[in-house]
Design an enzyme around this catalytic site. Structure first.
Site: not given
Ligand code: NAP
Length: 476
Positions: A173, A249, A283, A378
């Protein structure tokens, strides 16, 4: 879509309708295209088909699976320019960064095409004369993934390639803001000859619903998530019911430390690369800078000069180094954090202006104290806050003073200090005189609330394997 030669990559595009999703270009707000949304029943059907495909895939010899993966890798690289353009259109990063991400994403497919052949078991010296002991490695089963928008291809291939190499099937997804890259890269896996049900993309209007299905479905044996710590925590809790194997992650809060013996030119170069890649939306981006008093003025003046030269604009334009942030909400959050920092006593040394559209000026904040609350989370944008320090011991305490533990960076030329600091930092990854650390060859992942599990390296394959112990008796 103009200039995309391999139009089969975009066969998912459809006319707008009630059950479609519009994908916006963050650089100008235009609609890149529409794709169909799936229903819950369709997602359930994907999982069932995935289970059947997995059973057949598991039986294929590792060497055969490797051939498919290798062909997939070649096709991704052959289509690098098309994929990169698509990425810039839906995500906003500069074209050069998109090209680099496609190559980085492909490198995981190539690496795991090889590593899959090395899923070795062990023989174990037995405890009695008549027994023989050994272990074999087997695929976990159906693996599902939820990925973010900041690396629309690499965050998928980093999971899909080891899963497929191990003999798992895979369902992803992607973020609803960047599904086109996901469909395109999966289309190439099919063109490489992989069975249709082996690797699937699901897109639903509610991410919560997909999370709910993935965590509770008994046929899904593995859930790998990349995203925020908040959602990761929620998914871990939901997975408890089916005791699902999970990898997380999550977010980071990387310190970037410049000691008094650092090579300042090298440190400035590393700081720019680590902080401003992907408009600060990675991240592992440097989130907080700590610079020793003795080199503070020198570092800060050179850093500011370099930041002022960064070109901001539409990622498709020549020479642009920073594109838009992902959407208006992200921009709003970043500007709020700058305001909060200024309210707490920080000074805007450069940048800080709100530009038109989803663009944020690269910003440097000085007069920052470690105690300021905006440093706890962050920033996820092109903003670099700099703290001055003079005591190494206190500095290590401050660097570790966070719930996160993904990446940390430091610059020093003293070998004793390098070992001491590298060992003292409570992070899954440490860059020493280096601001860009990600590679398919090494294990990527965090500790503390940055998650668990590793992607890449030898460790990446283990995430998708179970160890089965075999005990042979009656051998006299
Ligand atoms: P996010 O809001 O957690 O979203 C990530 C994914 O989860 C998206 O596909 C999102 O879908 C989905 N999602 C959102 N709410 C959900 C729920 N309740 N249940 C299941 N899935 C759900 O994160 P983001 O803001 O897009 O990304 C930024 C974050 O990712 C930052 O904190 C960054 O540090 C972290 N990150 C970590 C790594 C690592 O390797 N550690 C790498 C890259 C990013 P939708 O987009 O469709 O809402």
């Amino acid at each position: 879509m103009d200039n995309i030669k391999n139009t089969s990559l975009l066969s998912i595009l459809c006319e707008p309708g009630e059950l479609t999703l519009a994908i916006d270009n963050p650089a100008d707000g235009s609609v890149v295209g529409y794709i169909p949304l799936q229903s819950e029943t369709e997602i359930d059907e994907c999982i069932r088909k995935s289970r059947l495909a997995q059973k057949l895939w598991q039986k294929r010899p590792a060497k055969e699976r490797s051939h498919f993966l290798y062909r997939w890798y070649e096709l991704v690289m052959e289509n690098q320019a098309d994929l990169a353009r698509l990425m810039t259109l839906e995500q906003g990063k500069p074209l050069a960064e998109s090209m680099a991400e496609v190559a980085y994403g492909a490198s995981f497919i190539q690496w795991f095409a090889e590593e899959g052949k090395r899923a070795y078991g062990t023989t174990i010296p037995a405890h009695t004369e008549d027994r023989r002991l050994m272990t074999i490695k087997q695929p976990v089963g159906v693996a599902a993934a939820i990925t973010p928008w900041n690396f629309p291809i690499a965050m998928i291939t980093r999971k899909a390639a080891p899963a497929l190499a191990a003999g798992c099937s895979f369902i992803v997804k992607p973020a609803n803001q960047t599904p086109l890259c996901a469909y395109a890269v999966v289309e190439l896996a099919r063109q490489a000859g992989m069975p249709e049900d082996l690797l699937q993309v699901v897109v639903h209007h509610s991410p919560e619903k997909v999370g709910d299905i993935f965590t509770r479905h008994p046929m899904i044996r593995k859930l790998s998530f990349t995203g925020s710590t908040r959602i990761g925590r929620q998914l871990i809790a939901q997975s408890a019911e089916t005791i699902k194997n999970t990898s997380m992650e999550l977010g980071g809060n990387a310190p970037f430390i410049v000691f008094d013996d650092a090579d300042i030119d090298q440190a400035v170069q590393g700081a720019i690369a680590s902080k401003f890649r992907n408009a600060g939306q990675t991240c592992v981006c440097a989130n907080r800078f700590y610079v020793h008093d003795a080199v503070y003025d020198q570092f800060v003046s050179r850093f500011i000069e370099a930041v002022k030269n960064i070109k901001v604009g539409n990622g498709l334009e020549e020479g642009v180094q920073i594109g838009p942030v992902i959407d208006a909400l992200a921009k709003e959050r970043i500007l709020q954090k700058i305001n909060l920092a200024v309210g707490q006593g920080a000074t805007i040394a450069t940048g800080g202006e709100s530009l038109d559209g989803c663009f944020v000026e690269p910003t440097v904040l000085t007069d920052v104290q470690h105690s300021m609350s905006f440093l706890r989370e962050e920033l996820f944008g092109p903003v670099a806050p700099i703290v001055r320090f003079s005591n190494d011991e206190q500095l290590i305490h401050q660097a570790n003073d966070t719930v996160y533990g993904l990446a940390a960076y430091f610059y020093s030329r003293d070998i004793t200090r390098i070992w001491q600091v590298a060992e003292a930092l409570e992070y899954g990854m440490v860059g020493i005189n280096e601001g860009i650390i990600s590679t398919e060859l090494a294990p990527f992942g965090g500790v503390k609330q940055s998650g668990f599990g590793r992607e890449g390296g030898q460790e990446g394959l283990e995430e998708y394997l179970e160890t089965k112990y075999l005990c042979f008796g009656g051998i006299n």
